[in-house]
Every structure is written in C-alpha cells, then in structure tokens.
Write a protein that holds these residues in place. Structure first.
Motif, mmCIF file in Angstrom:
data_model
loop_
_atom_site.group_PDB
_atom_site.id
_atom_site.type_symbol
_atom_site.label_atom_id
_atom_site.label_comp_id
_atom_site.label_asym_id
_atom_site.label_seq_id
_atom_site.Cartn_x
_atom_site.Cartn_y
_atom_site.Cartn_z
ATOM 1 N N TYR A 107 49.851 8.804 -103.252
ATOM 2 C CA TYR A 107 48.402 8.682 -103.363
ATOM 3 C C TYR A 107 47.864 7.975 -102.123
ATOM 4 C CZ TYR A 107 48.363 9.951 -108.345
ATOM 5 O OH TYR A 107 48.465 10.614 -109.542
ATOM 6 N N ASP A 108 46.820 8.551 -101.512
ATOM 7 C CA ASP A 108 46.219 7.913 -100.344
ATOM 8 C C ASP A 108 45.131 6.927 -100.773
ATOM 9 O OD1 ASP A 108 43.902 9.371 -100.951
ATOM 10 O OD2 ASP A 108 44.121 10.779 -99.288
ATOM 11 N N GLU A 127 39.551 16.095 -102.949
ATOM 12 C CA GLU A 127 39.810 14.772 -103.502
ATOM 13 C C GLU A 127 39.309 14.634 -104.938
ATOM 14 O OE1 GLU A 127 39.645 14.305 -99.039
ATOM 15 O OE2 GLU A 127 38.463 15.354 -100.558
ATOM 16 N N GLU A 128 38.364 15.492 -105.322
ATOM 17 C CA GLU A 128 37.778 15.407 -106.657
ATOM 18 C C GLU A 128 38.549 16.202 -107.698
ATOM 19 O OE1 GLU A 128 33.708 16.636 -106.408
ATOM 20 O OE2 GLU A 128 33.203 15.186 -104.850
ATOM 21 N N ARG A 177 48.824 13.244 -101.301
ATOM 22 C CA ARG A 177 49.214 13.757 -99.987
ATOM 23 C C ARG A 177 50.704 14.098 -100.004
ATOM 24 N NH1 ARG A 177 44.860 14.569 -96.296
ATOM 25 N NH2 ARG A 177 43.216 13.089 -96.912
ATOM 26 N N ALA A 200 43.844 10.478 -103.645
ATOM 27 C CA ALA A 200 44.219 11.888 -103.576
ATOM 28 C C ALA A 200 45.697 12.001 -103.229
ATOM 29 C CB ALA A 200 43.381 12.615 -102.533
ATOM 30 N N LEU A 238 44.522 19.555 -99.420
ATOM 31 C CA LEU A 238 44.233 18.553 -98.393
ATOM 32 C C LEU A 238 45.036 18.790 -97.113
ATOM 33 C CD1 LEU A 238 44.199 15.450 -100.733
ATOM 34 C CD2 LEU A 238 42.246 16.317 -99.465
ATOM 35 N N ASN A 276 42.081 7.246 -101.004
ATOM 36 C CA ASN A 276 41.046 7.876 -101.833
ATOM 37 C C ASN A 276 41.595 8.369 -103.166
ATOM 38 O OD1 ASN A 276 38.931 7.620 -99.852
ATOM 39 N ND2 ASN A 276 39.904 9.308 -98.720
#
Length: 407
Positions: free
Chosen positions: A393-394, A309-310, A400, A398, A284, A396
C-alpha cells in the motif's frame, strides 16, 4: 366484401401479433454472485463491478438473452452458501455462479457443486483444492491466485529478500490449512526451517492477538508469513506495529479484500514492512495499455469511481472482469437452447475449449482452461505462478506492484 374484410382483419391481427412479439422483452440469464456483502463487502462489490463492466461491453445482451447479476450474501457462512446453491438449481434462468473472496464456502460445497453440475466461476478464493475434483466431474473454474503456488511464491520472495527465520501465522480454516502445507514444503525445499506455527479464529480481538504475538516474538523470527482476511489482518498488523519488534510481515492477499488500508496507518504498515501477494496487473502501472485505459473509462461511466486509487479491492474487479470476458466468449461459441442444464453443459465444454485468444487485463488468454482429470490438476486454472507479484500500500492507500527485479 365479407371475405375481404375478414382477410384484412386477419392480416391486421397477424401484424399486431408480430409487432407484439418483436417488442417483447428478451429472455433472461442470471449470474448469481455468492459472496460476503457484509464483513468483506469491498471485495464483493469489486467483483460485481468487474462482472457488470464486462457485461456492459455487450449491452448485457447475448443471443437474445439479457444477462444480470443476482447478489447472494453468504456472509462467509458455508451453510448460507449452500442455501444459495440450492436456490440456483431451482431458478430456471440462473446459468452460472460467481464465488467471492472466501474459500471455506467453496471448499465445503465443492462436492455438491460438482454432483449437481453447477457452473461455478471463482475470481478470488485461492484455496488449492477448490478446482481439484475427486473425480473427472469438475464444474469449478478459477481465474485467481491458486494456493498450490501462492505459498511457494510468498516464501520464495521472502527468502530472496534475505529473511531466514519465517514464522507462520494462519487462520484456522481449510484455507489456512492448505497454506500451512504448501508454505511448509516451500520453506523446506529452500533448505530453511520455519521456527513456529500459530493458528487463529475469525473474530479474534486485540488482547488475544497480542498474546499470540508475544509467543511469536519469543521465537525470534525475522518475518511473519500471514494468511488471513482483512478483519483479523487489521488487528494483527496494528498490534505487531505497536510491539515495535522489528519483525516484517509478508501476507496473503486476503487483507486487501476489506478496509485494511484505511484502518492500518502508513506508519504502522512501514513499521512491519508489509507486503502481500497480488497478480500482475494494476491500473496504477505506468505501462497501462489502450485496452486497459478503455476498460477503466468504462468503469468510471458505470460507477462513482473516477481514479484508480478510488477502486477498493481492485483484485476483485480485475479478476472478475477477465473471467466474465472468458464466460462471454464461451457463451458466444455455443447456441443457447433455453434448457438450463443443456446450456450449462455446453458452456462448460466451451470454457474447456476456448481457442480464440481473449484479451484481458492481466494478459491475453489462449486456451485458459482444458478438460479436467486427476492427471491434469491445473486444467481449470487460468493463471499460473508466472502471473504473480508482491505488492504494498502506498501513501494514498492504493496497491502498488513490486517488480521482481526490484526485490
């Protein structure tokens, strides 16, 4: 005429025999993946994806051998892991074992691994003693965070952010114990004292966690330093947020190996200002290189993952990919004989003497490992504290990374 016919027949048989030989399938080399495919399956699957993505760059073929991954589910149980190691020894095609997220199976079986010269590669488990043998016989190589440095890093980042009253909340395992020692020393070295320590067992429930947290809150800390995995991390994070204590949480990365982000909401994570340790690469990042983009494109071609993100438990993928690239480099540098023990020894020696730089996702590896001795305890560690970052965790879910300059 009879001699001619016999000659033609023999020639035909020779051609057929050679055609059959050339069409025979390649010999096989198996990489055992001894991990938890039950409770922390996200981490195990991410490691498997990382290994297979690196192998796919070689079409799963090296020196006429086809390389494949064999799943072994130890479920976090050291005895099951020991059974898998014994099965590995009996398998003439098995050439290396990859470990998973859990440290306890590797700690419990370390002596067996080294005594039986089982080539073992660790892309996640972080307990410091894993790669430190009691003799010069050391068959465990790690490309991951090392708790000899991790506790110091987590403590340093927390204190640099202004926290002054840390409280240690640790799982009751060898992994937790090693972090207690390192974190306590790091806190003392900074001229601070931790104000308490609590341990917890795997499988803790909500009410048990809440009772522990009441004791923690009564000590009036400003930050909890947490060492545990996703199942227990989920419970403690949700309970701590519900208590609305204003206490922050700084965590080891075990929480990222499961379904933490989907179970703990963004609001709950914000309430405890959750951050956790990571290594210095993310798909990311705005600074992704052509190489990392190429690796991710290959990943998408091998899986249902279409965006960074997945990718769950991305750490497992990143480390397993880089570690497999080092293994491939070592295998390419030695002639394989087909003798398992001889080939494992040759690969072991090659790993300790990699001189050609190998590009990975985290960095370019130049001499990542060296010959082990008690005087060289970091010889089988490919990463150092300079490769660590904190993350969060953001929105979404994900991960960071946090730049040190932004703390």
């Amino acid at each position: 005429m009879r001699k001619i016919l016999i000659g033609l027949l023999c020639s035909g048989l020779f051609i057929c025999a050679n055609s059959f030989a050339y069409s025979a399938p390649p010999k096989e080399l198996k990489l055992y993946l001894d991990a938890d495919f039950s409770t922390l399956k996200q981490a195990a699957h991410a490691i498997e994806l990382g290994i297979n993505t690196a192998l796919s760059e070689e079409s799963h073929q090296l020196q006429g051998y086809r390389l494949s991954v064999v799943r072994k589910n130890h479920r976090g149980n050291s005895r099951r892991s020991a059974k898998h190691l014994k099965a590995f020894l009996k398998d003439p095609s098995a050439i290396a074992v990859f470990g998973g997220l859990h440290s306890p199976p590797l700690l419990a079986n370390k002596s067996f691994i080294n005594k039986n010269r089982i080539l073992t590669l660790v892309p996640w488990a972080a307990a410091g003693p894993i790669t430190r043998s009691n003799s010069d016989e050391n068959w465990i190589f790690r490309l991951s965070i090392d708790d000899s440095n991790a506790g110091k890093f987590i403590v340093s980042r927390a204190l640099n952010q202004g926290f002054k009253r840390p409280y240690l909340l640790l799982e009751n395992t060898g992994w937790g114990e090693s972090n207690l020692n390192k974190m306590s020393q790091a806190i003392t070295d900074k001229g601070v004292k931790h104000i308490g320590v609590q341990r917890f067992n795997w499988g803790i429930n909500d009410s048990q966690a809440r009772l522990i947290l009441h004791d923690v809150i009564n000590a009036k800390p400003d930050v909890i330093l947490f060492v545990g995995n996703a199942p227990e991390g989920i419970i403690f994070a949700k309970q701590l947020a519900a208590l609305n204590s204003g206490i922050a949480m700084r965590s080891h990365w075990g929480i990222t190996g499961g379904d933490f982000a989907n179970q703990v909401t963004m609001a709950e994570r914000s309430a405890i200002d959750l951050q956790f340790i990571q290594t210095n690469f993310s798909f990311l990042s705005k600074n992704n290189t052509a190489f990392s983009k190429q690796v991710f494109n290959r990943l998408t071609s091998l899986s249902n993952i279409k965006s960074p993100e997945e990718l769950p438990a991305a750490t497992g993928f990143i480390h397993a990919y880089d570690l497999t690239k080092l293994l491939i480099s070592a295998i390419k540098s030695v002639p394989l004989s087909g003798d398992k023990n001889k080939d494992m020894l040759a690969i072991h020696q090659a790993l300790e003497n990699l001189t050609t730089p190998q590009q990975g996702l985290i960095k370019s590896y130049n001499n990542p490992f060296s010959s082990y001795s008690a005087d060289s305890p970091n010889a089988h560690e490919a990463l150092s504290i300079d490769d660590y970052r904190m993350g969060f965790y953001d929105n979404n879910n994900a991960v960071r990374l946090i730049n040190l300059s932004n703390e």
